[in-house]
Design an enzyme around this catalytic site. Sequence first.
Site, PDB file in Angstrom:
ATOM      1  N   TRP A 316       0.842  -1.206   0.000  1.00  0.00           N
ATOM      2  CA  TRP A 316       0.000   0.000   0.000  1.00  0.00           C
ATOM      3  C   TRP A 316       0.872   1.248   0.000  1.00  0.00           C
ATOM      4  O   TRP A 316       0.534   2.255  -0.630  1.00  0.00           O
ATOM      5  CB  TRP A 316      -0.894   0.002   1.240  1.00  0.00           C
ATOM      6  CG  TRP A 316      -1.790   1.208   1.345  1.00  0.00           C
ATOM      7  CD1 TRP A 316      -3.042   1.356   0.836  1.00  0.00           C
ATOM      8  CD2 TRP A 316      -1.477   2.448   2.016  1.00  0.00           C
ATOM      9  NE1 TRP A 316      -3.542   2.600   1.137  1.00  0.00           N
ATOM     10  CE2 TRP A 316      -2.597   3.298   1.858  1.00  0.00           C
ATOM     11  CE3 TRP A 316      -0.379   2.920   2.722  1.00  0.00           C
ATOM     12  CZ2 TRP A 316      -2.644   4.582   2.392  1.00  0.00           C
ATOM     13  CZ3 TRP A 316      -0.411   4.207   3.249  1.00  0.00           C
ATOM     14  CH2 TRP A 316      -1.540   5.002   3.086  1.00  0.00           C
ATOM     15  N   HIS A 317       2.008   1.181   0.689  1.00  0.00           N
ATOM     16  CA  HIS A 317       2.866   2.360   0.783  1.00  0.00           C
ATOM     17  C   HIS A 317       3.607   2.657  -0.511  1.00  0.00           C
ATOM     18  O   HIS A 317       3.998   3.816  -0.735  1.00  0.00           O
ATOM     19  CB  HIS A 317       3.880   2.187   1.920  1.00  0.00           C
ATOM     20  CG  HIS A 317       3.308   2.470   3.267  1.00  0.00           C
ATOM     21  ND1 HIS A 317       2.604   1.526   3.988  1.00  0.00           N
ATOM     22  CD2 HIS A 317       3.326   3.593   4.032  1.00  0.00           C
ATOM     23  CE1 HIS A 317       2.213   2.070   5.144  1.00  0.00           C
ATOM     24  NE2 HIS A 317       2.641   3.300   5.195  1.00  0.00           N
ATOM     25  N   GLY A 318       3.813   1.683  -1.343  1.00  0.00           N
ATOM     26  CA  GLY A 318       4.510   1.972  -2.591  1.00  0.00           C
ATOM     27  C   GLY A 318       4.723   0.738  -3.435  1.00  0.00           C
ATOM     28  O   GLY A 318       4.775  -0.388  -2.931  1.00  0.00           O
TER      29      GLY A 318
END
Length: 467
Positions: A316-318
């Site tokens: 989700w963060h990258g």
Amino acid sequence: MIFSGITFLYLFFPIVLLLYAVVPKTWKNHVLLAASLLFYFCGEPVYVTLLIFSSFSDFFISTYIERHRGERKAKYALILSIIINLGLLGFFKYTDFLIGTVNDILGTSIPLVKVPLPVGISFFTFQTMSYTIDVYRGDAHAEPNFATFATFVCLFPQLVAGPIVRYTDISRELHERTTTSDDVFLGIRRFAFGLGKKVLLANALGELVSTFRAANENSVVFYWLYAVAYCLQVYFDFSGYSDMAIGIGRIFGFHFPENFNYPFISKSITEFWRRWHMTLGAWFRDYLYIPMGGNRVKKSRWFLNIFVVWATTGLWHGAAFNFILWGVYFGILLTLEKLFLLKWVEKLPAFLRHIYLLFIVMISFVIFNAASMPEILTDIGGLFGLGKLPLISSETLYYLRSNAVLIILGCIGATPLMRNLARKLEENAVGAKVSAVLTPVVTAILLIVCTAYLVDGSFNPFLYFRF
């Protein structure tokens, strides 16, 4: 447009406040909706259509779900909503990552799509997806007014970097809210302190991190200085933005959920993740971990659930392997804590438990900030003196002296020390009167000093805008 920008502070926000104050109550949501679309348009003139499409699709799908509650049609509609939301997120955020991975594994040369990432897409897709799921579960009623629902989706204070606000958090306030003088004062104070975190601490720490990356000679101590600086930068950048978002929301009569609770005072990884990015953790708990069975399943499945959640959290963060590794890293540590490690850690003195937590977290953010897998190995190796690095160098000493006050202020600011002192001051009548005078003065000074820094400086990124 960003909160810590002169255009927002002295043009956009004052005009929106003025319009909001003068229009009748029935038009206040319309003012916020129009302002929110303009806010997003200033940063993403093309992708504002994506935001509108996301609002339309989830509004009509949720209405259909409510109309057919308990029927198979409702389940199919929910699946359609999840496919649309994850499809949009997957296409814009992960297409090139997947193509690049296939090319690396198979030796192919499939061209990258190179689609720019819409700002805040990870946040607003999660918000709209949670809404349709809540309607399907019966935890929320479908909103009958599109303008009201679109206001929830597009609300500019929390649109592009959270906190992740669920419809159930503010459904009542979307329909009926009042803003008192206390709300305005508390909102301005919260905004000012968040702005101070961002401008005075996060930006300065970010410059130190950039200096480390550009340094000609590194040392073990410089690597640790970098690790500390980056941890604090991420914290003040993101928690500062959350404070500003919560403050702006409060001025308009909304009570957004808290997102950070001094995570660096934790004494275990489990406690840290109860305090860090709390709205994201709660989202994955309620919409992924618990539906998968949580800890109510056999042990092997339970561990699988933890790993899936944390790998997904990292992703989700990258769209990069370092983020996946970062998520799996925490998944492994949390599993070990649940199995036996936490019992051992809890027997240690408090200061050793705290050191354990800080060591683990600093390693994690070194992984988080690496541009590639080889850089992860280089950075972690640098922390432990691999590669024949000197313990310290003249360049390191220079940056230590230059940034010592900044690091000390950052470490103090990451604890509740100042908050506790302020509360202690207010416990008696005299202290309360002093606080009543000091608080607005400090708030005004913060706004003035931050403005001066913004006018004079050019380094002003928001780290979480890339998510």
